[in-house]
Enzyme design. Structure first.
Site, PDB file in Angstrom:
ATOM      1  N   ASP A   1      -1.772   5.889  -5.754  1.00 46.36           N
ATOM      2  CA  ASP A   1      -2.910   6.752  -6.027  1.00 46.36           C
ATOM      3  C   ASP A   1      -2.517   7.694  -7.151  1.00 46.36           C
ATOM      4  O   ASP A   1      -1.403   8.227  -7.146  1.00 46.36           O
ATOM      5  CB  ASP A   1      -3.246   7.572  -4.771  1.00 46.36           C
TER       6      ASP A   1
ATOM      7  N   HIS B   1      -1.334  10.485  -2.764  1.00 42.19           N
ATOM      8  CA  HIS B   1      -2.639  10.147  -2.200  1.00 42.19           C
ATOM      9  C   HIS B   1      -3.594  11.326  -2.210  1.00 42.19           C
ATOM     10  O   HIS B   1      -4.799  11.156  -2.387  1.00 42.19           O
ATOM     11  CB  HIS B   1      -2.470   9.638  -0.770  1.00 42.19           C
TER      12      HIS B   1
ATOM     13  N   HIS C   1       0.835  -1.202   0.000  1.00 42.01           N
ATOM     14  CA  HIS C   1       0.000   0.000   0.000  1.00 42.01           C
ATOM     15  C   HIS C   1       0.874   1.257   0.000  1.00 42.01           C
ATOM     16  O   HIS C   1       1.565   1.546   0.976  1.00 42.01           O
ATOM     17  CB  HIS C   1      -0.879  -0.052   1.257  1.00 42.01           C
TER      18      HIS C   1
ATOM     19  N   GLU D   1       1.088  -0.533  -4.907  1.00 43.68           N
ATOM     20  CA  GLU D   1      -0.147   0.241  -5.030  1.00 43.68           C
ATOM     21  C   GLU D   1       0.176   1.726  -5.078  1.00 43.68           C
ATOM     22  O   GLU D   1       1.122   2.187  -4.416  1.00 43.68           O
ATOM     23  CB  GLU D   1      -1.031  -0.069  -3.815  1.00 43.68           C
TER      24      GLU D   1
END
Ligand SMILES: [Ca+2]
Ligand SMILES: [Ca+2]
Length: 389
Positions: free
Chosen positions: A77, A90, A48, A75
């Site tokens: 964003d 993010h 993450h 991962e």
């Protein structure tokens, strides 16, 4: 994913070496096929935001670290710069994860605006070109995480992470995947900087536009995923399912804006909550455009605090705080079975190792939480990976 309010720290978890050890424990010798996952494969470990327990998140260094630790999926964003480049951050508000506040040349760009209806003040990526953003340093977003790397690493583009993953796949011989999220898609569309078409172009150029490619695309907004599919994106798509928190008195999930429903539903006047997605009808709808769900883990196993005779929450471990460490696990919901019945993968978030986030039964050992979820049959976990030394 897990947004600001729940971004508790820490250090974390397990990558694939740890995973294989855990699975060995879970399966009494590593018979991975015994785990009741959707396709019988071992669950994936999704790093993450990179190795965010070690290094400032969503930087090339954090992704390299995650891959070196053994994570098989990284991962990120995705948000847009003013010149339409997809970068890994993010939050559109750069004050949260960069040192922009210490750059006097950008002082005049500080402003107040709204992100998904939430008032924010800071510096916003849509007011900066990529070249300008490249002059910023990434910082840790959590005070409980290491601070000594603040300012040392640059913000990366999604393309740079694609290049990294391809290079590391070639040099390690391992299959390494990416798991990008379209972040605040409606917000970006309103700004005239929609994410989706650019993302499709990057994926096509990477040669990854297929279900079997090493990529999962995720979003909280169904409209973003539906648009991607309609425009020809053939990768695996994952619908994220959020909530605000757990009411420890009852174990029930709570729904407070902006974590009550996808923002595209809010804008459309659709007053259903995220919880509508986990009903059989909601899952069937998701199956029409996606391959899986990424629910907050409390949709699968929630926790309930300990109440005294007067109905007050008890500080069971006597540390002066009442939190999940004083709470007990409730019986698993039917979500995993229902989602698998609907043919959907299930990748819950976010696994972290701090003891205050671990229910009493886990005995302050995060491995126990993984074992419990693996035994239930999750197809993957989002973790802030850090080896347990
Ligand atoms: Ca995310
Ligand atoms: Ca306590």
């Amino acid at each position: 994913m897990p947004r600001g309010r729940r971004r508790f720290s820490l250090q974390l978890t397990v990558a694939s070496l740890g995973l294989s050890i855990l699975l060995g424990i879970a399966c009494g010798g590593g018979e991975l096929s015994r785990l009741p996952t959707l396709d019988g494969r071992a669950p994936i470990v999704v790093a993450h935001r990179g190795a965010s327990g070690y290094l400032p998140e969503e930087t090339l260094e954090a992704y390299v670290k995650a891959i070196e630790l053994g994570a098989e999926v990284v991962e990120m964003d995705l948000i847009s710069t003013q010149d339409g480049v997809l970068i890994c951050r993010h939050d559109p508000n750069l004050a949260i994860s960069t040192d922009v506040a210490s750059h006097p040349e950008f002082a005049s760009r500080r402003k107040s605006t709204q992100v998904d209806g939430e008032p924010q003040t800071g510096w916003f990526a849509s007011d900066f070109t990529l070249a300008e953003i490249k002059t910023l340093g990434a910082i840790a977003t959590d005070a409980e995480r290491p601070q000594q790397y603040n300012g040392l690493f640059r913000i990366v583009t999604f393309q740079e992470v694609i290049d990294l993953v391809k290079a590391r796949t070639a040099t390690t011989g391992r299959r390494i995947s990416v798991y990008p999220e379209t972040k605040n898609p409606t917000y970006h569309r309103d700004l005239g900087l929609p994410l989706e078409d650019t993302l499709i172009a990057l994926i096509r150029a990477a040669g990854w536009n297929s279900r079997s490619a090493p990529i999962y695309v995720q979003s909280f907004e169904p409209g973003s995923l539906k648009y991607l599919r309609a425009k020809g994106l053939d990768t695996k798509l994952i619908q994220l399912i959020d909530a605000d928190d757990v009411d420890l008195r009852t174990g029930a999930l709570t729904f407070v804006a902006p974590y009550d429903r996808p923002y595209d539903w809010t804008r459309a006047g659709d007053n259903r909550l995220f919880s509508a997605m986990v009903t059989p009808a909601g899952l069937a709808e998701i199956k029409t455009y996606a391959d899986g769900i990424g629910p907050w883990k409390r949709y699968i196993v929630t926790v309930k605090g300990t109440l005294d005779a007067g109905g007050h929450l008890v500080d069971v471990n006597g540390d002066g705080l009442v939190n999940e460490a004083d709470a007990t696990l409730q019986s698993p919901t039917s979500l995993l079975a229902d989602a698998h019945q609907a043919g959907l993968y299930v990748h819950p978030y976010t696994f972290r190792n701090e003891s205050r986030r671990l229910a009493r039964e886990y005995q302050a050992d995060p491995k126990n939480e993984y074992l419990a979820f693996y035994a239930l049959g999750v197809d993957g976990v989002f973790t802030d990976p850090k080896f347990l030394l």
